[in-house]
Design a protein around this motif. Structure first.
Motif, short mmCIF file in Angstrom:
data_model
loop_
_atom_site.label_atom_id
_atom_site.label_comp_id
_atom_site.label_asym_id
_atom_site.label_seq_id
_atom_site.Cartn_x
_atom_site.Cartn_y
_atom_site.Cartn_z
N ASP A 1 -6.71 6.75 -0.75
CA ASP A 1 -6.05 5.61 -0.14
C ASP A 1 -7.17 4.69 0.35
O ASP A 1 -7.72 4.88 1.43
CB ASP A 1 -5.15 6.07 1.01
CG ASP A 1 -4.50 4.90 1.73
OD1 ASP A 1 -4.72 3.74 1.34
OD2 ASP A 1 -3.75 5.17 2.70
N GLY B 1 0.82 -1.20 0.00
CA GLY B 1 0.00 0.00 0.00
C GLY B 1 0.86 1.25 0.00
O GLY B 1 0.53 2.25 -0.65
N THR B 2 1.96 1.21 0.72
CA THR B 2 2.85 2.37 0.79
C THR B 2 3.44 2.66 -0.59
O THR B 2 3.49 3.82 -1.03
CB THR B 2 3.98 2.10 1.82
OG1 THR B 2 3.37 1.86 3.08
CG2 THR B 2 4.94 3.26 1.92
C1 LIG Z 1 -4.87 3.27 5.54
C2 LIG Z 1 -3.62 2.58 5.10
N1 LIG Z 1 -3.04 2.94 3.95
C3 LIG Z 1 -1.92 2.36 3.50
C4 LIG Z 1 -1.30 1.37 4.22
C5 LIG Z 1 0.01 0.80 3.73
O1 LIG Z 1 -0.02 -0.52 3.41
P1 LIG Z 1 1.31 -1.41 3.43
O2 LIG Z 1 1.51 -1.84 4.83
O3 LIG Z 1 0.97 -2.53 2.49
O4 LIG Z 1 2.43 -0.56 2.92
C6 LIG Z 1 -1.85 0.95 5.44
C7 LIG Z 1 -1.20 -0.11 6.24
O5 LIG Z 1 -1.59 -0.46 7.31
C8 LIG Z 1 -3.05 1.58 5.89
O6 LIG Z 1 -3.61 1.25 7.06
#
Ligand SMILES: Cc1ncc(COP(=O)(O)O)c(C=O)c1O
Length: 336
Positions: free
Chosen positions: A166, A58-59
């Motif tokens: 997001d 996600g990041t």
């Molecule tokens: C709202 C939100 N966005 C993005 C992310 C990022 O995901 P990742 O851990 O796969 O980088 C998270 C992770 O917990 C999240 O809670």
């Protein structure tokens, strides 16, 4: 161990692993991994966008989005507690010279339009250029309703902003309000969706947007080392999750409500009724949150220690686990 720390702790099921083993593979950097291509096409169709791109996390997905929307010296307006501001190591600023403009998040999880308007910069060489609004749904388990996005779209057009969403847990939000992905995507310019949380894959996110946007994001993904080769193994897990792990999110939500209901009579706990899969519990000062976490661990229950607890339900926690957990918490509280 019943692990409530996050829905990111979910393990792939035997069936998901089978789907991964049988994935047809190619080299995604050459663009010829059939499982990746199929998953990206499926996500583009589901979201209503022209294109989609698989990403490791996600990041990484949010970083690609922020850098694809904004040039150096441009800014994105974002909630102070949103992931794209607080929890991504300042990636957009560090790697893209994109300036974050954080503002307060309302208790509903929304950004107030008056607050956004107050920080939009006029076109003046003193200022960074306001380009993007970065939203989040769900935020801390709270669901932002559809009409907020309709209003945000009008607001963004008026102020010449793009919108990135997001949607790490967008399927939790959509389950709670009984909507389809397209319903929300029609109001934003891009969305990032995580599969490694409630959907239960070992890794992987998808970024969706226009073809031109995804072309730019693909270059950035390569730049940050996110081009992977036989990514079809993960794409197949994600494809399996779309088929099997979305409808069942309502079980996680019901389990969260059950846990809250079983505990809410206790006057040492302040609990808000969960909207999705996160139960927030504030402990009375007489309870030592660190000791409570240790006591629970000894009984096979893992939580993040603190006075303000977040317990996250997911596919590796059953309704029986919830009842056991509530009983065990009640027992432990007797000791304080
Ligand atoms: C709202 C939100 N966005 C993005 C992310 C990022 O995901 P990742 O851990 O796969 O980088 C998270 C992770 O917990 C999240 O809670």
């Amino acid at each position: 161990m019943i692990d409530f720390r996050s829905d990111t702790v979910t393990k792939p099921s035997a069936e998901m692993l089978q789907a991964m083993i049988h994935a047809e593979l190619g080299d995604d950097v050459y663009g010829d991994d059939p499982s990746v291509n199929a998953l990206e096409a499926r996500m583009a169709k589901m979201s209503g966008f022209a294109a989609a791109m698989i990403v490791n996390s996600g990041t990484q997905s949010n970083l690609c989005a922020l850098l694809a929307h904004c040039q150096r010296g441009e800014e994105y307006i974002v909630g102070q507690g949103y992931h794209t501001y607080l929890y991504e190591a300042g990636g957009a600023a560090v790697l893209g010279s994109v300036v974050p403009q954080p503002i307060a998040v309302q208790t509903s999880g929304e950004l107030a339009f008056a607050d956004i308007a107050a920080v939009i910069k006029e076109d003046d060489s003193h200022f960074a250029k306001s380009t993007l609004l970065s939203l989040e749904n769900s935020h801390c388990g709270k669901v932002i309703p559809l009409d907020y996005f309709a209003k945000a779209r009008n607001f963004a057009i008026q102020h010449k902003l793009k919108i990135h969403l997001d949607g790490a847990r967008i399927f939790n939000a959509l389950t709670a309000i009984n909507l389809q992905l397209k319903d929300i995507c029609q109001y934003v310019d891009s969305i990032s969706i995580c599969f490694s949380k409630g959907l239960g894959t070992p890794m992987g996110s998808v970024l969706c947007g226009s073809q031109e946007f995804i072309n730019r994001a693909r270059r950035i993904r390569k730049m940050v080392g996110g081009g992977t080769r036989q990514a079809g193994i993960i794409a197949k897990a994600m494809d399996y999750a779309l088929d099997h792990n979305i409808d069942r999110l309502q079980i996680d939500h019901a389990n969260a409500v059950l846990l809250a209901d079983l505990l809410k009579e206790n006057n040492k706990l302040t609990i808000t009724t969960p909207q999705t899969n996160m139960v927030y519990i504030d402990l009375d000062a007489s309870i030592d949150g660190t000791l409570l976490a240790k006591l629970l661990l000894a009984q096979g229950i893992q939580i993040s220690a603190g006075q303000n607890l977040r317990l996250v339900t997911h596919l590796n926690i059953s309704t029986a686990d919830i009842i056991y957990t509530a009983d065990t918490i009640k027992d432990c509280l007797q000791l304080f």
